[in-house]
Design a protein around this motif. Sequence first.
Motif, PDB file in Angstrom:
ATOM      1  N   ALA A 112      -5.716   3.222  -7.280  1.00 40.78           N
ATOM      2  CA  ALA A 112      -4.915   1.992  -7.364  1.00 40.78           C
ATOM      3  C   ALA A 112      -3.671   2.233  -8.215  1.00 40.78           C
ATOM      4  N   GLU A 113      -3.835   2.956  -9.332  1.00 48.57           N
ATOM      5  CA  GLU A 113      -2.686   3.272 -10.193  1.00 48.57           C
ATOM      6  C   GLU A 113      -1.664   4.127  -9.464  1.00 48.57           C
ATOM      7  N   THR A 114      -2.149   5.091  -8.674  1.00 52.81           N
ATOM      8  CA  THR A 114      -1.248   5.954  -7.911  1.00 52.81           C
ATOM      9  C   THR A 114      -0.464   5.151  -6.888  1.00 52.81           C
ATOM     10  N   HIS A 115      -1.162   4.248  -6.185  1.00 50.28           N
ATOM     11  CA  HIS A 115      -0.482   3.382  -5.207  1.00 50.28           C
ATOM     12  C   HIS A 115       0.570   2.517  -5.896  1.00 50.28           C
ATOM     13  N   ARG A 116       0.208   1.966  -7.050  1.00 47.48           N
ATOM     14  CA  ARG A 116       1.145   1.096  -7.776  1.00 47.48           C
ATOM     15  C   ARG A 116       2.411   1.862  -8.156  1.00 47.48           C
ATOM     16  N   ALA A 117       2.247   3.070  -8.667  1.00 46.36           N
ATOM     17  CA  ALA A 117       3.407   3.871  -9.052  1.00 46.36           C
ATOM     18  C   ALA A 117       4.269   4.198  -7.840  1.00 46.36           C
ATOM     19  N   ARG A 118       3.647   4.512  -6.713  1.00 42.90           N
ATOM     20  CA  ARG A 118       4.394   4.860  -5.500  1.00 42.90           C
ATOM     21  C   ARG A 118       5.155   3.653  -4.957  1.00 42.90           C
ATOM     22  N   ILE A 119       4.511   2.481  -4.979  1.00 39.16           N
ATOM     23  CA  ILE A 119       5.161   1.253  -4.511  1.00 39.16           C
ATOM     24  C   ILE A 119       6.404   0.948  -5.346  1.00 39.16           C
ATOM     25  N   MET A 120       6.254   1.009  -6.646  1.00 34.47           N
ATOM     26  CA  MET A 120       7.364   0.675  -7.529  1.00 34.47           C
ATOM     27  C   MET A 120       8.503   1.675  -7.394  1.00 34.47           C
ATOM     28  N   ALA A 121       8.149   2.941  -7.142  1.00 34.93           N
ATOM     29  CA  ALA A 121       9.183   3.953  -6.933  1.00 34.93           C
ATOM     30  C   ALA A 121       9.933   3.698  -5.631  1.00 34.93           C
ATOM     31  N   LYS A 122       9.204   3.360  -4.572  1.00 36.92           N
ATOM     32  CA  LYS A 122       9.832   3.110  -3.276  1.00 36.92           C
ATOM     33  C   LYS A 122      10.773   1.910  -3.334  1.00 36.92           C
ATOM     34  N   LEU A 123      10.373   0.904  -4.096  1.00 39.80           N
ATOM     35  CA  LEU A 123      11.160  -0.325  -4.163  1.00 39.80           C
ATOM     36  C   LEU A 123      12.219  -0.287  -5.252  1.00 39.80           C
ATOM     37  N   GLY A 124      12.204   0.759  -6.063  1.00 45.62           N
ATOM     38  CA  GLY A 124      13.165   0.835  -7.160  1.00 45.62           C
ATOM     39  C   GLY A 124      12.891  -0.208  -8.212  1.00 45.62           C
ATOM     40  N   ILE A 125      11.619  -0.526  -8.433  1.00 45.09           N
ATOM     41  CA  ILE A 125      11.188  -1.566  -9.369  1.00 45.09           C
ATOM     42  C   ILE A 125      10.485  -0.909 -10.548  1.00 45.09           C
ATOM     43  N   ASP A 126      10.775  -1.375 -11.787  1.00 47.69           N
ATOM     44  CA  ASP A 126      10.147  -0.744 -12.941  1.00 47.69           C
ATOM     45  C   ASP A 126       9.408  -1.738 -13.845  1.00 47.69           C
ATOM     46  N   SER A 127       9.176  -2.957 -13.342  1.00 44.06           N
ATOM     47  CA  SER A 127       8.418  -3.928 -14.132  1.00 44.06           C
ATOM     48  C   SER A 127       7.623  -4.834 -13.203  1.00 44.06           C
ATOM     49  N   VAL A 128       6.531  -5.374 -13.738  1.00 48.96           N
ATOM     50  CA  VAL A 128       5.707  -6.287 -12.962  1.00 48.96           C
ATOM     51  C   VAL A 128       6.483  -7.561 -12.622  1.00 48.96           C
ATOM     52  N   ALA A 129       7.328  -8.010 -13.540  1.00 48.48           N
ATOM     53  CA  ALA A 129       8.124  -9.218 -13.276  1.00 48.48           C
ATOM     54  C   ALA A 129       9.030  -9.010 -12.066  1.00 48.48           C
ATOM     55  N   ASP A 130       9.660  -7.835 -11.966  1.00 46.51           N
ATOM     56  CA  ASP A 130      10.512  -7.547 -10.807  1.00 46.51           C
ATOM     57  C   ASP A 130       9.679  -7.459  -9.536  1.00 46.51           C
ATOM     58  N   LEU A 131       8.473  -6.930  -9.670  1.00 47.08           N
ATOM     59  CA  LEU A 131       7.589  -6.825  -8.510  1.00 47.08           C
ATOM     60  C   LEU A 131       7.219  -8.222  -8.004  1.00 47.08           C
ATOM     61  N   VAL A 132       6.940  -9.131  -8.922  1.00 50.72           N
ATOM     62  CA  VAL A 132       6.612 -10.507  -8.535  1.00 50.72           C
ATOM     63  C   VAL A 132       7.806 -11.172  -7.860  1.00 50.72           C
ATOM     64  N   ARG A 133       9.002 -10.981  -8.419  1.00 53.27           N
ATOM     65  CA  ARG A 133      10.207 -11.561  -7.811  1.00 53.27           C
ATOM     66  C   ARG A 133      10.418 -11.009  -6.407  1.00 53.27           C
ATOM     67  N   TYR A 134      10.195  -9.711  -6.234  1.00 59.43           N
ATOM     68  CA  TYR A 134      10.335  -9.099  -4.904  1.00 59.43           C
ATOM     69  C   TYR A 134       9.344  -9.729  -3.928  1.00 59.43           C
ATOM     70  N   ALA A 135       8.087  -9.894  -4.353  1.00 59.59           N
ATOM     71  CA  ALA A 135       7.054 -10.444  -3.482  1.00 59.59           C
ATOM     72  C   ALA A 135       7.389 -11.874  -3.065  1.00 59.59           C
ATOM     73  N   ILE A 136       7.911 -12.679  -3.994  1.00 59.88           N
ATOM     74  CA  ILE A 136       8.298 -14.051  -3.664  1.00 59.88           C
ATOM     75  C   ILE A 136       9.468 -14.060  -2.691  1.00 59.88           C
ATOM     76  N   ARG A 137      10.464 -13.210  -2.974  1.00 65.79           N
ATOM     77  CA  ARG A 137      11.675 -13.161  -2.139  1.00 65.79           C
ATOM     78  C   ARG A 137      11.341 -12.753  -0.710  1.00 65.79           C
ATOM     79  N   ASN A 138      10.323 -11.917  -0.532  1.00 66.48           N
ATOM     80  CA  ASN A 138       9.956 -11.423   0.792  1.00 66.48           C
ATOM     81  C   ASN A 138       8.782 -12.158   1.404  1.00 66.48           C
TER      82      ASN A 138
END
Length: 220
Positions: free
Chosen positions: A189-215
Amino acid sequence: MTTELKTRILLADDHDIVRRGLRTLLELRSDWEICAEASDGRAAVQFAEDLAPDIVILDLSMPELNGLEAARRIAAHCPRSRMLMLTMHETEQFVREALAAGVRGYILKTDAGRDLANAVDALIRGETFFASRLAATIYAAEFAGMGRRRRSKSQAGLTPREREILQLLAEGRKNRDVGKALNISVKTAETHRARIMAKLGIDSVADLVRYAIRNGLIAP
């Protein structure tokens, strides 16, 4: 005496009051029946695989698995089931995403009283149905070949498992919770999380949440 075959409908929405309202509208037709109700996308996929309904009505923003991801899986495993997206999101981007996922009808919750029965009837006939305010744009772009799908390059690069984990993380799940939900190790799960954030250019959970809402992966 022969029994009339009814159109079997799977209804998926995470709000109980919305499902009750939709059921009331749908049960006005004696030739339709609700074969199952789901309160999240994962349950909707399981019901679709088990019951092979004629029509699947999906909310776009649902927990566990959003409507777009649920639609992709249902289209892959239940190609005869016709899917209708019912949502508050009326942007062209979400309509295009839904079409790409295999959905053939898209209406707004605010218009359900007027459009729901007509949309289900259209899907039963093998036709498409879109909210009137979106129909002209979508028909022109999708079926007349006058436009391309405008999906995010980053989102298109995520695998189905990564999209699933992205939603769980955006819903506030910890790595151990993601691992338990998907039957994978915490390390995976940690590996997937790191790969997702790298692909999306995201470095924080807050940005990840904003991305998920926007999409449209989770509700704001």
